[in-house]
Structure formats: structure tokens, C-alpha cells
Enzyme design. Structure first.
Site, PDB file in Angstrom:
ATOM      1  N   CYS A  77       0.832  -1.196   0.000  1.00 49.08           N
ATOM      2  CA  CYS A  77       0.000   0.000   0.000  1.00 49.08           C
ATOM      3  C   CYS A  77       0.877   1.260   0.000  1.00 49.08           C
ATOM      4  O   CYS A  77       1.545   1.539  -0.994  1.00 49.08           O
ATOM      5  CB  CYS A  77      -0.980  -0.038   1.162  1.00 49.08           C
ATOM      6  SG  CYS A  77      -2.402   1.069   0.956  1.00 49.08           S
ATOM      7  N   HIS A 107      -3.767  -5.634   0.993  1.00 54.38           N
ATOM      8  CA  HIS A 107      -3.491  -5.972   2.386  1.00 54.38           C
ATOM      9  C   HIS A 107      -4.005  -7.382   2.681  1.00 54.38           C
ATOM     10  O   HIS A 107      -5.008  -7.821   2.118  1.00 54.38           O
ATOM     11  CB  HIS A 107      -4.218  -5.012   3.330  1.00 54.38           C
ATOM     12  CG  HIS A 107      -3.672  -3.630   3.340  1.00 54.38           C
ATOM     13  ND1 HIS A 107      -2.488  -3.299   3.953  1.00 54.38           N
ATOM     14  CD2 HIS A 107      -4.176  -2.469   2.827  1.00 54.38           C
ATOM     15  CE1 HIS A 107      -2.275  -1.999   3.816  1.00 54.38           C
ATOM     16  NE2 HIS A 107      -3.267  -1.472   3.133  1.00 54.38           N
TER      17      HIS A 107
END
Length: 490
Positions: free
Chosen positions: A333, A430
Site C-alpha cells: 500500500c 493488504h
């Protein structure tokens, strides 16, 4: 509204409120009750994507799992995600609403109470029992006006309170009794009982202490509840968990720079669970370990600011040396964005508008924008062909030549980027390491020893079952359930 409710508040932060609620959720779900967790206001950069397309604090997602329910935005209607020392992104019912300074938020937070109560009512309409978690300390009387998190909510909803203190940090008698001394009498009237948490040793040695708490408060005193040794095996929400002593692991070392606004660090939990792996969270002031085989640059709530901090620590130099020595790097991310050539924030989404040079390890560029991507996805890892599942929770688009060599494919479309014969990789996904097959293949390719029997997700549920059994063994849960009552909104 027919559900009963009970609110768990604490004498301070990190006294174990989240774990107590998770244990009660599983214990009462095991008894056949339909249980829902609820936290009116949370502050955390560790978030989860919900079934209804928003985000909530990680602790409430774990509590929902403990209750055997899908997590939804009603379980945490107000989430504050700190972006700098004096300001946070304000997430209401799972969606970003604004970024405000602490002073500006405190001035307007009272206006959010109707939305908080509406979310609570939604859960109560579909539950037998709602277990509410407070935030921080119940005795922060300087923050009482406009409060959503503790007695402000408890008064508005008419919910009784179980007050928890942490004996491990010392002073638990003063903390519990002192709370009654400083809060308003109307608030104290809502406290139905107290609970002493995190006890070590012979519980009978605290008999006199428990009697004193009951005498001084005029309320039943539950516990002491012994320390639950497997707590560290559950996904943590509070960044304080990263500052705890790190247990030794295996020979394969993964280094993770401790960014100031690290986010969604539960990505690391499945890696910690592997006996052949040591995950080292590297604090400021320390170099990245030279024996690391993999460096993971984690998620961040303020990517450009954390990139500046990474450089200020000299970690950019450590990462460059690691790559020259043949090491591997994975950015997740915000960490993925940092690995690229540039990060542009033309609208000032995360701070002052501008463009920051990235680490230049991936030939990609990122442009931040106001739209936050919140979704769960099933994907196929490009390198191994293993299935993974994960979630997106980011603002911005990343593009460039290295994205043509993706980390994974989602419905055939490329996701993430790789370079240097796949030694450098970045992804927005994630949670991918929870996929056992992928995690083992990824680590074994790098030379790590893995446990072929480890089922990470089943392990989390097993810990929740042990937590519920722990609470059944050491607390009178019938008496605690009797404290809950049908809310009486005011």
C-alpha cells in the site's frame, strides 16, 4: 429496540478493553446469543474493510469475527485515522468525510451523535446483545463535553458500564476508585461493576483488594482476570503493540521500518506465526538489520510524511544497500507507493500539496486523489500462481512500466508491480499473507523454513475460542450478562 447492551470502559488506554469485548463476544455467541460489537468512536490507523463497503477499526472487525458475524460500518460509526500530530482523517459510517485538526474535530464531534445512535440502533435491532467498547480513559473529564466515545454515548443511549482496570501496570485500586472520584455523579451512576484485568500470580492474594474496590465504589468487583498469554496471537489494533518486546523467532529475518504513521500492520501477523521467521520492527534510531533477507515497507496513513521520516532515519540508504547485496523488498500500500519514482499530491489530500521523489526501486509513479478505494478482492499471485485474498484501503493510483510485471492478477487485470527479477515488489493488497499456500511459497522461494501444517485463519479462531474459555473459567459470566439491560435513550 429489544437487544440488551453493556459498555466496557477502561481506566486508561491499553487496559485490555478490546480483548475483553472480543472474549465476551465469543463466549456469549457460544451460548447461542446473537452478539454485536460496537465502538462509537475509535482512533486507529489499523482498519478493516467491511461487508457493506466501508472501513472500521481492526479491533471491531476482530470482535465481529469473535461474534461470528460479518463486520459492518455500524459497528464503528466514527473512526479517526491520525495523519499528523494534531489532525486526523474523519471516517463516518465507513467513508472519509474530512481531515480536521484535533481542535476542529472536538468543536464539531457532538454533531455526529445522531449518526452514532442510529448505527447503534441498527445493530440492536438485529441482535440479542450489543457489547460496546469505550475509548481511552473513562475519566478524561476535560474531554467530557461533546463526548462520543465514553460517557457521552453511554448517557445518550442509556447503557450500563463495566469499568476495567489493568493491574499489571500497577495502581489498579486507585485507578478504579479514583475514576468514581473525578467523574460526574450522573456518569458514575451508570457504572454497574468493575473488573480487574491482566493479573499475574495467585488470584487469592488480591481478595482484600477486590473487597476494597467493592467497598469504596459500592459496585460488584469482578476478577481478577488473569493475563491471557495468547493475546499476542490476535490481530492488534493499537500501535502500542509494535512497541512491546518482540519474541524471538526463526533464522529468516524480515525487517520492517517502524514508520511514524504505520497502518494495517496486521499484514505482518501471519509472517510472525511462521516458526522459521523473525519479524523485526525496527524503531527510529536503529539501522535496518544487515542479516535481513526481506525488507517490508508497510502501509502508511501519511505516505509522503512517512517517506520523509524514512529518509531522515537513513533507512533509504539501508534499503539501497540491501538491494545491492541481493536482498528482497516488498512494499504494501503506502510502502508500494514509496518504492516508486514519485508520489504526487496535487490536491493536498495528505498534507501540503506537492510531489515527493520516491525510493526509485520501481518504475512507477503515484498520484493521490480524494477517492478512497475500499474493497475486498480475490487474486492470483503472478509469481507462484497461488490464490490470495486481500483488501484495498488506499487513496491514489499507481502506474508505470513495472506495473506491466504485476505482483498479482485480479480477474485477469494486473495489480501491483515488480522489478529486478521479482526481487522488488509492490502491491495495494493488504492481508495476502493470511493465504497459507501463498505465504509458504513466497517465503520458501526466499529460503525461509515454513510450517506446512500452519493454518493461520483457523489459528485465529482457535485463539478466540481459548479466550472465551479463559473468561468462562475466571469470571462469573452469568453475572456479567445480568448487568446488560435494554438501552434507555435520553
Amino acid at each position: 429496540m429489544t437487544a440488551r447492551a453493556l459498555m466496557v470502559m477502561g481506566t486508561g488506554s491499553d487496559v485490555g478493553k478490546s480483548l475483553v469485548v472480543a472474549g465476551l463476544c465469543r463466549a456469549f455467541a457460544n451460548r447461542g446469543l446473537r452478539v454485536a460489537p460496537f465502538k462509537p468512536q475509535n482512533m486507529s490507523n489499523n482498519a478493516a474493510v467491511t461487508a457493506d463497503g466501508g472501513e472500521i477499526g481492526r479491533a471491531q472487525a476482530l470482535q465481529a469475527r469473535a461474534a461470528r458475524r460479518d463486520c459492518v460500518t455500524a459497528m464503528n460509526p466514527v473512526l479517526l485515522k491520525p495523519e499528523h500530530e494534531t489532525g486526523s482523517q474523519i471516517v463516518v459510517r465507513g467513508q472519509r468525510r474530512a481531515t480536521l485538526s484535533a481542535r476542529a474535530y472536538f468543536a464539531m464531534r457532538g454533531t455526529l451523535m445522531p449518526e452514532v445512535l442510529a448505527a447503534f440502533s441498527e445493530l440492536a435491532a438485529d441482535s440479542d446483545l450489543v457489547l460496546v467498547e469505550g475509548a481511552g480513559s473513562a475519566s478524561e473529564v476535560n474531554l467530557r463535553e461533546g463526548d462520543l466515545a465514553n460517557f457521552g454515548f453511554a448517557q445518550a443511549a442509556g447503557v450500563p458500564v463495566l469499568l476495567v482496570g489493568d493491574i499489571h501496570r500497577g495502581g489498579v485500586i486507585a485507578a478504579l476508585v479514583g475514576t468514581f472520584a473525578v467523574i460526574a455523579p450522573d456518569d458514575a451512576a451508570l457504572i454497574a461493576a468493575t473488573l480487574v484485568n491482566k493479573f499475574h500470580g495467585d488470584p487469592s492474594l488480591f481478595d482484600a483488594g477486590r473487597a476494597l474496590i467493592a467497598e469504596r465504589t459500592g459496585r460488584p468487583a469482578f476478577g481478577p482476570l488473569p493475563h491471557f498469554p495468547d493475546a499476542g496471537r490476535l490481530p492488534a489494533e493499537d500501535v502500542l503493540a509494535l512497541d512491546a518486546a518482540q519474541a524471538p523467532g526463526g533464522e529468516f529475518v524480515i525487517a520492517v521500518p517502524r514508520l511514524p504513521r504505520i497502518a494495517n500492520f496486521d499484514d505482518l501477523d501471519p509472517l510472525r506465526a511462521e516458526p522459521g521467521v523473525t519479524v523485526r520492527i525496527v524503531p527510529p534510531g536503529q539501522p535496518l538489520p544487515r542479516d535481513a533477507r526481506l525488507v517490508v515497507v508497510p502501509g502508511s496513513k501519511s505516505t509522503r510524511a512517512d517517506l520523509d521520516a524514512l529518509r531522515a532515519q537513513g533507512w533509504d540508504i539501508d534499503i539501497a544497500a540491501h538491494v545491492r547485496a541481493g536482498g528482497h523488498v516488498l512494499g504494501i500500500c503506502g510502502g508500494y507507493q514509496m518504492l516508486g519514482k514519485t508520489i504526487a499530491d496535487p490536491e493536498g489530500i495528505e498534507g501540503r500539496p506537492g510531489t515527493s521523489p520516491g525510493l526509485g526501486l520501481l518504475d512507477v509513479d503515484t498520484i493521490l486523489g480524494p477517492h478512497k478505494q475500499l474493497r475486498t478482492e480475490a487474486a492470483v499471485h503472478a509469481g507462484s500462481g497461488h490464490l490470495v485474498s486481500g483488501y484495498h484501503i488506499h487513496m491514489g493510483e499507481t502506474f508505470g512500466p513495472d506495473a506491466d510485471r504485476p505482483f498479482a492478477h485480479v480477474d485477469g487485470a494486473p495489480e501491483g508491480a515488480t522489478a529486478s527479477q521479482f526481487r522488488i515488489a509492490g502491491t495495494y493488497l493488504h492481508g495476502v499473507f493470511a493465504a497459507d499456500g501463498f505465504r509458504r511459497a513466497f517465503l520458501e522461494t526466499l529460503g525461509a523454513r515454513t510450517d506446512p501444517t500452519l493454518d493461520y485463519e483457523a489459528g485465529v479462531d482457535a485463539v478466540l475460542d481459548r479466550l472465551a474459555a479463559h473468561m468462562e473459567a475466571h469470571l462469573d459470566l452469568d453475572a456479567i450478562l445480568a448487568l446488560a439491560r435494554i438501552p434507555e435513550p435520553r
